[in-house]
Design a protein around this motif. Structure first.
Motif, PDB file in Angstrom:
ATOM      1  N   ALA A 273      43.461  47.611  59.232  1.00  0.00           N
ATOM      2  CA  ALA A 273      42.352  47.533  58.279  1.00  0.00           C
ATOM      3  C   ALA A 273      42.845  47.582  56.842  1.00  0.00           C
ATOM      4  N   GLU A 274      43.805  48.444  56.573  1.00  0.00           N
ATOM      5  CA  GLU A 274      44.294  48.597  55.210  1.00  0.00           C
ATOM      6  C   GLU A 274      45.051  47.347  54.755  1.00  0.00           C
ATOM      7  N   GLY A 275      45.883  46.803  55.654  1.00  0.00           N
ATOM      8  CA  GLY A 275      46.624  45.594  55.308  1.00  0.00           C
ATOM      9  C   GLY A 275      45.697  44.419  55.053  1.00  0.00           C
ATOM     10  N   LEU A 276      44.654  44.298  55.879  1.00  0.00           N
ATOM     11  CA  LEU A 276      43.694  43.215  55.715  1.00  0.00           C
ATOM     12  C   LEU A 276      42.922  43.372  54.405  1.00  0.00           C
ATOM     13  N   ARG A 277      42.473  44.598  54.141  1.00  0.00           N
ATOM     14  CA  ARG A 277      41.705  44.846  52.918  1.00  0.00           C
ATOM     15  C   ARG A 277      42.563  44.583  51.674  1.00  0.00           C
ATOM     16  N   LYS A 278      43.801  45.021  51.695  1.00  0.00           N
ATOM     17  CA  LYS A 278      44.688  44.827  50.552  1.00  0.00           C
ATOM     18  C   LYS A 278      44.886  43.342  50.264  1.00  0.00           C
ATOM     19  N   ARG A 279      45.112  42.571  51.306  1.00  0.00           N
ATOM     20  CA  ARG A 279      45.361  41.145  51.115  1.00  0.00           C
ATOM     21  C   ARG A 279      44.100  40.432  50.617  1.00  0.00           C
ATOM     22  N   ILE A 280      42.950  40.742  51.198  1.00  0.00           N
ATOM     23  CA  ILE A 280      41.712  40.072  50.809  1.00  0.00           C
ATOM     24  C   ILE A 280      41.293  40.477  49.398  1.00  0.00           C
ATOM     25  N   TYR A 281      41.448  41.735  49.063  1.00  0.00           N
ATOM     26  CA  TYR A 281      41.065  42.176  47.720  1.00  0.00           C
ATOM     27  C   TYR A 281      41.994  41.606  46.654  1.00  0.00           C
ATOM     28  N   ALA A 282      43.258  41.387  47.003  1.00  0.00           N
ATOM     29  CA  ALA A 282      44.177  40.724  46.065  1.00  0.00           C
ATOM     30  C   ALA A 282      43.749  39.278  45.837  1.00  0.00           C
ATOM     31  N   ALA A 283      43.314  38.620  46.908  1.00  0.00           N
ATOM     32  CA  ALA A 283      42.835  37.240  46.789  1.00  0.00           C
ATOM     33  C   ALA A 283      41.552  37.196  45.967  1.00  0.00           C
ATOM     34  N   ARG A 284      40.674  38.184  46.173  1.00  0.00           N
ATOM     35  CA  ARG A 284      39.427  38.232  45.408  1.00  0.00           C
ATOM     36  C   ARG A 284      39.716  38.350  43.915  1.00  0.00           C
ATOM     37  N   GLN A 285      40.678  39.205  43.571  1.00  0.00           N
ATOM     38  CA  GLN A 285      41.000  39.388  42.158  1.00  0.00           C
ATOM     39  C   GLN A 285      41.584  38.112  41.561  1.00  0.00           C
ATOM     40  N   LYS A 286      42.432  37.422  42.309  1.00  0.00           N
ATOM     41  CA  LYS A 286      43.082  36.224  41.786  1.00  0.00           C
ATOM     42  C   LYS A 286      42.100  35.064  41.623  1.00  0.00           C
ATOM     43  N   VAL A 287      41.174  34.930  42.553  1.00  0.00           N
ATOM     44  CA  VAL A 287      40.250  33.793  42.529  1.00  0.00           C
ATOM     45  C   VAL A 287      39.004  34.089  41.701  1.00  0.00           C
ATOM     46  N   PHE A 288      38.445  35.283  41.869  1.00  0.00           N
ATOM     47  CA  PHE A 288      37.177  35.604  41.217  1.00  0.00           C
ATOM     48  C   PHE A 288      37.322  36.557  40.031  1.00  0.00           C
ATOM     49  N   GLY A 289      38.532  37.080  39.807  1.00  0.00           N
ATOM     50  CA  GLY A 289      38.738  37.951  38.670  1.00  0.00           C
ATOM     51  C   GLY A 289      38.114  39.319  38.797  1.00  0.00           C
ATOM     52  N   VAL A 290      37.857  39.763  40.033  1.00  0.00           N
ATOM     53  CA  VAL A 290      37.235  41.064  40.273  1.00  0.00           C
ATOM     54  C   VAL A 290      38.312  42.041  40.731  1.00  0.00           C
ATOM     55  N   ARG A 291      38.507  43.131  39.977  1.00  0.00           N
ATOM     56  CA  ARG A 291      39.514  44.127  40.331  1.00  0.00           C
ATOM     57  C   ARG A 291      39.068  44.941  41.541  1.00  0.00           C
ATOM     58  N   PRO A 292      40.007  45.535  42.264  1.00  0.00           N
ATOM     59  CA  PRO A 292      39.647  46.308  43.465  1.00  0.00           C
ATOM     60  C   PRO A 292      38.704  47.465  43.186  1.00  0.00           C
ATOM     61  N   ASP A 293      38.746  48.017  41.974  1.00  0.00           N
ATOM     62  CA  ASP A 293      37.893  49.161  41.670  1.00  0.00           C
ATOM     63  C   ASP A 293      36.534  48.747  41.112  1.00  0.00           C
ATOM     64  N   GLU A 294      36.262  47.441  41.057  1.00  0.00           N
ATOM     65  CA  GLU A 294      34.971  46.956  40.585  1.00  0.00           C
ATOM     66  C   GLU A 294      34.092  46.586  41.768  1.00  0.00           C
ATOM     67  N   ASP A 295      32.785  46.753  41.583  1.00  0.00           N
ATOM     68  CA  ASP A 295      31.863  46.367  42.653  1.00  0.00           C
ATOM     69  C   ASP A 295      31.803  44.850  42.783  1.00  0.00           C
ATOM     70  N   GLY A 296      31.788  44.175  41.637  1.00  0.00           N
ATOM     71  CA  GLY A 296      31.811  42.714  41.677  1.00  0.00           C
ATOM     72  C   GLY A 296      30.484  42.064  41.905  1.00  0.00           C
ATOM     73  N   CYS A 297      29.397  42.835  41.920  1.00  0.00           N
ATOM     74  CA  CYS A 297      28.093  42.244  42.164  1.00  0.00           C
ATOM     75  C   CYS A 297      27.685  41.350  41.002  1.00  0.00           C
ATOM     76  N   SER A 298      27.052  40.245  41.326  1.00  0.00           N
ATOM     77  CA  SER A 298      26.495  39.362  40.304  1.00  0.00           C
ATOM     78  C   SER A 298      25.468  38.471  40.977  1.00  0.00           C
ATOM     79  N   THR A 299      24.653  37.860  40.182  1.00  0.00           N
ATOM     80  CA  THR A 299      23.711  36.904  40.751  1.00  0.00           C
ATOM     81  C   THR A 299      24.493  35.706  41.273  1.00  0.00           C
ATOM     82  N   PRO A 300      24.277  35.292  42.517  1.00  0.00           N
ATOM     83  CA  PRO A 300      25.009  34.144  43.048  1.00  0.00           C
ATOM     84  C   PRO A 300      24.807  32.910  42.168  1.00  0.00           C
TER      85      PRO A 300
END
Length: 452
Positions: A273-300
Motif C-alpha cells: 500500500a505504501e509503495g503504491l501510494r508513494k508512486r501514485i502521489y508522485a505522479a499526481r504532483q508531477k502531472v497535476f501539481g498537487v503536493r502530497p500534503d494538499e487535499d487537491g480538491c477543485s471543481t472538475p
C-alpha cells in the motif's frame, strides 16, 4: 492560382474546384460540410467498386460530382485532399499524384503525417502546393470549435489563406504545426488514450460479459469509460491502427502505458500500500501539481459525476457482489497518470492546442479522480485490500501488454484481428452507446464553451 480571399458566395466560375479522394466516414463528413458551407464544385471518388453507389448517394446533391477514380478528381481540382488510411497513403498518392492539376494545392487527412509528407514529396509534381490538414475529431462529432491542424509544407502565404478560407465554414479552430510537432502531439493526445480504451474493451470482452450490467461501472467516471470504449470499437479499426503503428512516439507511449499498468498491478497484489501510494502521489504532483500534503480538491474542469450519471448505459438492477458502493481501483486511470509522469507529458499543455473530444474527457475523469484526495485514497485502498475486482485488473494488464506487443510488432493484420474480435462482442450495444456518447460529448463541449 485562385484568389486567396475566395468565398462560397462568389460566382460559381470564380470558386475553386475541390477534390476529395476517399469517401469513408471522414470523406463523407468533409463533403457534407463543404457543401453546406456553400461551395458549388466538389469532386469526390472512392475505389472504383463504389462508383455506382456513390453516384446514387449524391444524385440529388448538385454541388457534389462523383468520379470513377482519383485521376478524374486530381486533373480538374484546384484543391485536393487525400482521405485514406495512413498505411496506404504511399500507394494512393503514387497512383493519382501524377494527375494533379498544375498549380493545385494538395492536402491529406491521415492521423500520422510523416508517411504522408514522404508520399507527397516523392510522388507529387514540383509545381504543386502542399498544405496538410487534420481534423482532430471523429466523423460524427461537429467540427464547430474543434481543432483543425494546418501544416504548411510547400506553399505561399496566399496559399495558406486560400486553404483557411476554404474551411472557414467548418467553424473549427485552426492550429498551426509542423509535421514533427503534429506527430508528437497526436501521440500524446490520441495514441495512448486510445490504447487505454482499447485495453478496457479487450479486458471486458475476454470475460464475455458486460460489467456494467452486473452492478459494476455505472458511476460518473465509469460512464466515460464505458461510452468511449463502445464509441471507439464502433469505428473502423484503421482509424486507430495507423496512428499507433506508424508513429514512433506512439509506440513508446503505448509500451510505457502497459508497463505502468503492470508495475502498479504488481504493487497491488504484493499488498504494498505504501509503495503504491508513494508512486501514485508522485505522479499526481508531477502531472497535476498537487503536493502530497494538499487535499487537491477543485471543481472538475468538465462535468460533475452527478451530471455524467445521466449518460449511463444502464443503471444497476442489482447490488454489487459486496453489497457496497461499486468503487474500484481505477487501474486504467492510475496507469495513465503514472505513464504521463514517467514520460514527462503535461496533458494540459495540449488541452487548448489540440485536444480531441476523447482526450478532453479522459483528462477530465483523471483530474476528477486525482484532485480529490478522498477519491484517490479510496481507489488505492480498493486496489490493495479489496479483491472483488482483482480479476478485472488482471485482465486489464494482460490486455494492455497484448496491445503494446501488437503495436511493437507493427502488424496491421494482428491489430485488425484484435480490434474486430473485440468489436464483435460489443456490436449489439453500438447504436445505444453512440447516441449517449454523442450527447455526452456535446454536454462536455457546452460546459466548456466549445462550439458556441
Amino acid at each position: 492560382m485562385l484568389r486567396a480571399d475566395v468565398k462560397p458566395s462568389d460566382p460559381i466560375d470564380e470558386q475553386p474546384s475541390i477534390g476529395l479522394i476517399g469517401m469513408g466516414a471522414m470523406g463523407t463528413m468533409y463533403a457534407k460540410h463543404l457543401a453546406e458551407a456553400g461551395w458549388k464544385k466538389i469532386n469526390v471518388c472512392d475505389i472504383p467498386e463504389k462508383f455506382e453507389s456513390l453516384k446514387l448517394t449524391y444524385k440529388d446533391e448538385p454541388s457534389i460530382a462523383v468520379h470513377r477514380d482519383g485521376h478524374g478528381v486530381s486533373r480538374i481540382s484546384d484543391f485536393i485532399m487525400y482521405l485514406v488510411e495512413a498505411d496506404i497513403i504511399h500507394k494512393v498518392v503514387a497512383q493519382y499524384g501524377p494527375s494533379t492539376k498544375v498549380g493545385a494545392t494538395v492536402s491529406g487527412q491521415t492521423s500520422v503525417k510523416t508517411p504522408e509528407k514522404d508520399a507527397f514529396e516523392k510522388y507529387l509534381p514540383p509545381d504543386i502546393n502542399i498544405v496538410s490538414m487534420h481534423s482532430l475529431h471523429g466523423p460524427t462529432v461537429s467540427p464547430v470549435g474543434q481543432p483543425l491542424v494546418l501544416i504548411k509544407v510547400r506553399a505561399s502565404d496566399d496559399c495558406m489563406k486560400f486553404v483557411e478560407n476554404l474551411f472557414r465554414g467548418f467553424r473549427s479552430r485552426y492550429v498551426y504545426l509542423t509535421y514533427e510537432e503534429h506527430d508528437l502531439i497526436t501521440a500524446n493526445v490520441q495514441a495512448v488514450t486510445h490504447a487505454a480504451f482499447l485495453t478496457m474493451g479487450s479486458a471486458w470482452a475476454s470475460q464475455r460479459y458486460y460489467p456494467w450490467e452486473h452492478g459494476q461501472y455505472v458511476g460518473g467516471i465509469e460512464t466515460v469509460k464505458v461510452n468511449i470504449v463502445l464509441r471507439i470499437y464502433s469505428n473502423k479499426w484503421h482509424v486507430y491502427a495507423g496512428l499507433a503503428i506508424l508513429n514512433p512516439s506512439a509506440k513508446i507511449q503505448i509500451d510505457t502505458y502497459a508497463s505502468s499498468a503492470t508495475d502498479l498491478y504488481k504493487l497491488m497484489i504484493a499488498g504494498d500500500a505504501e509503495g503504491l501510494r508513494k508512486r501514485i502521489y508522485a505522479a499526481r504532483q508531477k502531472v497535476f501539481g498537487v503536493r502530497p500534503d494538499e487535499d487537491g480538491c477543485s471543481t472538475p474542469i468538465f462535468l460533475t459525476e452527478d451530471i455524467l450519471d445521466q449518460f449511463s448505459i444502464q443503471k444497476p438492477s442489482s447490488p454489487s457482489p459486496t453489497g457496497k458502493n461499486t468503487s474500484n481501483s481505477h487501474l486504467s486511470l492510475l496507469a495513465m497518470v503514472d505513464c504521463w509522469a514517467r514520460l514527462s507529458i503535461q496533458p494540459f499543455d495540449h488541452l487548448q492546442l489540440a485536444a480531441t473530444p476523447v482526450f478532453r474527457m479522459w483528462i477530465g475523469v483523471a483530474e476528477y479522480l486525482f484532485r480529490s484526495t478522498a477519491r484517490l485514497d479510496a481507489a488505492l485502498d480498493v486496489a490493495v485490500h479489496d479483491v472483488t475486482y482483482r480479476s478485472d485488473d488482471l485482465e486489464f494488464v494482460v490486455a494492455a501488454r497484448g496491445w503494446s506487443q501488437c503495436v511493437a510488432f507493427g502488424n496491421f493484420d494482428l491489430y485488425r484481428e484484435r480490434f474486430e474480435s473485440t468489436a464483435a462482442f460489443f456490436e449489439s450495444r453500438f447504436e445505444e452507446a453512440n447516441k449517449l456518447g454523442t450527447a455526452m460529448i456535446k454536454a462536455i463541449q457546452e460546459s466548456n464553451g466549445i462550439g458556441k
